[in-house]
Design a protein around this motif. Structure first.
Motif, PDB file in Angstrom:
ATOM      1  N   THR A 130      54.122   9.014  16.874  1.00  0.00           N
ATOM      2  CA  THR A 130      54.416   7.614  17.138  1.00  0.00           C
ATOM      3  C   THR A 130      55.495   7.571  18.212  1.00  0.00           C
ATOM      4  O   THR A 130      55.819   8.613  18.815  1.00  0.00           O
ATOM      5  N   CYS A 131      56.060   6.414  18.484  1.00  0.00           N
ATOM      6  CA  CYS A 131      57.133   6.314  19.465  1.00  0.00           C
ATOM      7  C   CYS A 131      58.467   6.750  18.848  1.00  0.00           C
ATOM      8  O   CYS A 131      58.710   6.528  17.655  1.00  0.00           O
ATOM      9  N   ALA A 132      59.323   7.341  19.676  1.00  0.00           N
ATOM     10  CA  ALA A 132      60.639   7.759  19.183  1.00  0.00           C
ATOM     11  C   ALA A 132      61.460   6.553  18.740  1.00  0.00           C
ATOM     12  O   ALA A 132      62.178   6.611  17.730  1.00  0.00           O
ATOM     13  N   HIS A 133      61.359   5.439  19.468  1.00  0.00           N
ATOM     14  CA  HIS A 133      62.169   4.274  19.086  1.00  0.00           C
ATOM     15  C   HIS A 133      61.687   3.646  17.784  1.00  0.00           C
ATOM     16  O   HIS A 133      62.421   2.894  17.143  1.00  0.00           O
ATOM     17  N   VAL A 134      60.462   3.976  17.363  1.00  0.00           N
ATOM     18  CA  VAL A 134      59.925   3.438  16.109  1.00  0.00           C
ATOM     19  C   VAL A 134      60.582   4.089  14.897  1.00  0.00           C
ATOM     20  O   VAL A 134      60.801   3.438  13.870  1.00  0.00           O
ATOM     21  N   GLN A 173      60.998  16.053  15.602  1.00  0.00           N
ATOM     22  CA  GLN A 173      61.498  16.098  16.973  1.00  0.00           C
ATOM     23  C   GLN A 173      61.105  14.823  17.711  1.00  0.00           C
ATOM     24  O   GLN A 173      60.207  14.092  17.282  1.00  0.00           O
ATOM     25  N   GLY A 174      61.796  14.564  18.807  1.00  0.00           N
ATOM     26  CA  GLY A 174      61.491  13.394  19.609  1.00  0.00           C
ATOM     27  C   GLY A 174      61.742  13.666  21.080  1.00  0.00           C
ATOM     28  O   GLY A 174      62.473  14.589  21.449  1.00  0.00           O
ATOM     29  N   VAL A 175      61.120  12.867  21.906  1.00  0.00           N
ATOM     30  CA  VAL A 175      61.345  12.917  23.352  1.00  0.00           C
ATOM     31  C   VAL A 175      61.592  11.484  23.809  1.00  0.00           C
ATOM     32  O   VAL A 175      60.803  10.584  23.498  1.00  0.00           O
ATOM     33  N   PHE A 176      62.720  11.286  24.520  1.00  0.00           N
ATOM     34  CA  PHE A 176      63.055   9.944  24.990  1.00  0.00           C
ATOM     35  C   PHE A 176      63.765  10.098  26.336  1.00  0.00           C
ATOM     36  O   PHE A 176      64.987  10.175  26.415  1.00  0.00           O
ATOM     37  N   VAL A 191      56.342  13.289  13.482  1.00  0.00           N
ATOM     38  CA  VAL A 191      56.768  13.097  12.093  1.00  0.00           C
ATOM     39  C   VAL A 191      55.941  13.998  11.188  1.00  0.00           C
ATOM     40  O   VAL A 191      54.702  13.987  11.249  1.00  0.00           O
ATOM     41  N   GLU A 192      56.620  14.799  10.363  1.00  0.00           N
ATOM     42  CA  GLU A 192      55.920  15.636   9.382  1.00  0.00           C
ATOM     43  C   GLU A 192      55.728  14.852   8.089  1.00  0.00           C
ATOM     44  O   GLU A 192      56.675  14.268   7.561  1.00  0.00           O
ATOM     45  N   LEU A 193      54.505  14.861   7.579  1.00  0.00           N
ATOM     46  CA  LEU A 193      54.227  14.191   6.308  1.00  0.00           C
ATOM     47  C   LEU A 193      54.758  15.041   5.159  1.00  0.00           C
ATOM     48  O   LEU A 193      54.494  16.251   5.084  1.00  0.00           O
ATOM     49  N   THR A 194      55.519  14.402   4.270  1.00  0.00           N
ATOM     50  CA  THR A 194      56.104  15.113   3.138  1.00  0.00           C
ATOM     51  C   THR A 194      55.495  14.712   1.804  1.00  0.00           C
ATOM     52  O   THR A 194      55.720  15.377   0.799  1.00  0.00           O
ATOM     53  N   GLU A 195      54.729  13.620   1.784  1.00  0.00           N
ATOM     54  CA  GLU A 195      54.105  13.152   0.548  1.00  0.00           C
ATOM     55  C   GLU A 195      52.618  13.473   0.598  1.00  0.00           C
ATOM     56  O   GLU A 195      51.852  12.835   1.320  1.00  0.00           O
ATOM     57  N   LYS A 196      52.200  14.468  -0.177  1.00  0.00           N
ATOM     58  CA  LYS A 196      50.805  14.898  -0.122  1.00  0.00           C
ATOM     59  C   LYS A 196      49.835  13.832  -0.598  1.00  0.00           C
ATOM     60  O   LYS A 196      48.672  13.816  -0.189  1.00  0.00           O
ATOM     61  N   ASP A 197      50.306  12.940  -1.479  1.00  0.00           N
ATOM     62  CA  ASP A 197      49.405  11.891  -1.940  1.00  0.00           C
ATOM     63  C   ASP A 197      49.135  10.861  -0.847  1.00  0.00           C
ATOM     64  O   ASP A 197      48.300   9.966  -1.019  1.00  0.00           O
ATOM     65  N   LYS A 198      49.817  10.991   0.289  1.00  0.00           N
ATOM     66  CA  LYS A 198      49.585  10.091   1.411  1.00  0.00           C
ATOM     67  C   LYS A 198      48.880  10.794   2.569  1.00  0.00           C
ATOM     68  O   LYS A 198      48.717  10.210   3.641  1.00  0.00           O
TER      69      LYS A 198
END
Length: 442
Positions: A130-134, A173-176, A191-198
Motif C-alpha cells: 500500500t502507500c507509505a503515508h497510509v 519497510q517503506g519508501v518515501f 506490510v507483513e500479515l500477522t493474523e493467519k485468520d485474515k
C-alpha cells in the motif's frame, strides 16, 4: 427459484430406498429435495417463470450430460414429477480473509487507505503493498515517514463491524522519496500479515463498495468475474489504449484511461500533508476517469491499478498503484515495476490464487465427466485386452502343449519306422545271402 417457494412440502415423502438407489446409481446427483414449483424452458433462450406443481427435485452438477454407463434420471418418484436443476453442495467452514481493495488503517488512528495487492515475502510469510503515508498516523510529519516506519514498525488494522480496529499486520519497510525529482517518486510500504485468520483465500476484490451496476459499467457481469489471480503485470506507455480500473476503499470500482505520461506534480500542503516542506511527484502516470466523476478519492490511496484486457471475463494485469488525485479529478499512479524494485521485490512474488469462474464450472464439470468417461473406457479396454491376452495366452499354451505332444508322437513314430526299416534291411540282407548260396549251388 427459491423466491417462488411459498408452500409447506411436508406432504412430499421420498423413500430412503429410492434415495439410496438414486445416489448409488447416479454420480452426477448432488442433492435430492422437494419443491412447490417446477422449472420449465431449460432449453429455451429466454427464461420463463416456473409453474405451480409439487415436485421431487434432483439437483446435479450439470444438466444435459449423462455420465458413462449411467441411465437417465427417473421422470417420477413417489407419485411426484421430477424436476432436474443444477446446484452443488459445499461445506460452509472457512474464514473471511482479506481482499484487495479493503479499507486499512494505522492502528490507533482514524485515517485510512486501501489494501493494494498481496505479495509473497518469502516461502513462509505473506504481506501486501500500500502507500507509505497510509500506514502512518495522520499526525505524522511526512518528512519523517521513513524514520517512523523504520523505528516503530507500525501496525496496520482493519475496521470491524462493531467499529473497533483489528490489527492484521506490521509495516516492515517503506519508501518515501517525494523530495527527489530525478527519479520516479515512490510512496509505498510493505506490510507483513500477522493474523493467519485474515490471510486471503481468493484473488477477488472487496465487495463493500461494489454494486452490480458499477461492475456492469466496468464490463464485468458480477463480482465472481472480477479477480486478479495470476499475478501478471504490464507496462503502460503513451501507446497504451486499453482501459484501466481500480477497486478502492472509498469509491469502489472505477474505470479510467491513460491521460499523460510522466507529469510533474507538487503536493498541495493544504489539501494533502500538513507540512512546511514541499513534496514533489515525478515519473508518475496520469489517469483520467472514464464513466465516473473521480477515478480515486481520499481513502483510495494504495489501490492497485489494472490494465483490462478483453475476454470473458476480462483479464487484469497490474500496472501501478494509485497515490494521489487532483482537483480536476485525475489520478497520479506510480508504475508497479518501480514500486516492486524500490521494495526489493519482483513481479514473480505477487501472490497467485487458484480461481474458478462460475461460467467455467459447466465446462470443468463436463471435462471431468469426459475424463471419467475416458478413464472408464480405458479401464474397460484394458480389462478386455487383459482378458483377450489371457485367452490368447491360454490358446498359445494349449497349442504349445499340442505341438509338444505332436513332437513326442512324431519322435515315437520315427523311432518305430527306423526300427522297422532296420528289420527290413536285415530281412533283405538275409534274402540276399540266400540268393547268393543258391546261385553257387547251381
Amino acid at each position: 427459484m427459491m423466491r417462488y417457494e411459498n408452500e409447506n412440502l411436508s406432504s412430499i415423502h421420498i423413500s430412503k430406498t429410492d434415495i439410496r438407489v438414486l445416489m448409488e446409481t447416479h454420480s452426477n446427483i448432488t442433492l435430492i429435495s422437494a419443491s412447490s414449483v417446477k422449472s420449465i424452458g431449460y432449453d429455451s433462450t429466454s427464461p420463463k417463470p416456473p409453474i405451480k406443481m409439487k415436485t421431487v427435485v434432483i439437483y446435479c452438477r450439470v444438466k444435459g450430460i449423462i455420465p458413462f454407463g449411467e441411465s437417465m434420471f427417473p421422470k417420477h418418484i413417489g407419485g411426484f414429477q421430477v424436476d432436474v436443476r443444477e446446484s452443488v453442495v459445499s461445506f460452509a467452514a472457512g474464514h473471511e480473509g482479506l481482499r484487495m481493495g479493503d479499507r486499512i488503517e494505522p492502528t490507533g488512528d482514524k485515517s485510512f487507505g486501501t489494501l493494494g495487492g498481496f505479495i509473497n515475502i518469502d516461502d513462509n510469510r505473506l504481506g501486501f503493498i500500500t502507500c507509505a503515508h497510509v500506514v502512518c498516523p495522520s499526525s505524522e510529519n511526512p518528512s519523517s515517514i521513513l524514520d517512523y516506519i523504520y523505528n516503530t514498525k507500525p501496525s496496520v488494522s482493519i475496521l470491524k463491524e462493531n467499529g473497533r480496529q483489528k490489527e492484521i499486520g506490521i509495516a516492515l519497510q517503506g519508501v518515501f522519496n517525494l523530495h527527489e525529482t530525478s527519479n520516479t517518486s515512490i510512496d509505498a510500504a510493505l506490510v507483513e500479515l500477522t493474523e493467519k485468520d485474515k490471510f486471503p483465500e481468493t484473488g477477488h476484490f472487496s465487495e463493500k463498495n461494489l454494486t452490480q451496476e458499477s461492475l456492469q459499467q466496468a464490463g464485468f457481469e458480477d463480482h465472481d468475474s472480477l479477480f486478479f489471480c495470476d499475478g501478471k503485470t504490464a507496462f503502460v506507455s503513451e501507446f497504451t489504449r486499453d482501459k484501466v480500473l481500480k477497486v478502492g476503499a472509498t469509491t469502489g470500482i472505477t474505470r479510467g484511461e491513460l491521460h499523460y505520461m510522466h507529469p510533474e506534480a507538487s503536493i498541495d500542503q493544504k489539501e494533502g500533508f500538513v507540512s512546511e516542506r514541499e513534496f514533489r511527484l515525478s515519473g508518475q502516470i496520469e489517469i483520467r476517469p472514464l464513466g465516473c466523476e473521480y477515478f480515486i478519492k481520499k481513502g483510495d490511496s494504495g489501490s492497485f491499478v489494472f490494465l483490462v484486457e478483453d475476454g470473458s471475463p476480462p483479464m487484469l494485469k497490474c500496472v501501478g498503484m494509485a497515490v494521489a488525485f487532483t482537483s480536476h479529478k485525475t489520478c497520479l499512479m506510480t508504475p508497479i515495476s518501480n514500486i516492486l524494485k524500490s521494495l526489493n521485490l519482483s513481479a514473480s512474488q505477487l501472490t497467485k490464487f487458484k480461481y474458478e469462474y462460475k461460467k467455467d464450472r459447466h465446462l470443468q464439470i463436463i471435462t471431468l465427466m469426459f475424463q471419467d468417461f475416458e478413464k472408464r473406457m480405458m479401464e474397460s479396454m484394458k480389462t478386455t485386452m487383459d482378458n483377450g491376452l489371457a485367452s490368447v495366452k491360454n490358446d498359445l499354451s494349449s497349442i504349445e502343449n499340442n505341438l509338444t505332444k505332436a513332437k513326442d508322437d512324431l519322435k515315437s513314430d520315427i523311432s518305430t519306422v527306423s526300427k522297422n526299416l532296420a528289420e527290413v534291411k536285415d530281412d533283405l540282407s538275409s534274402l540276399k545271402n540266400r540268393m547268393t548260396r543258391i546261385e553257387k549251388k547251381t
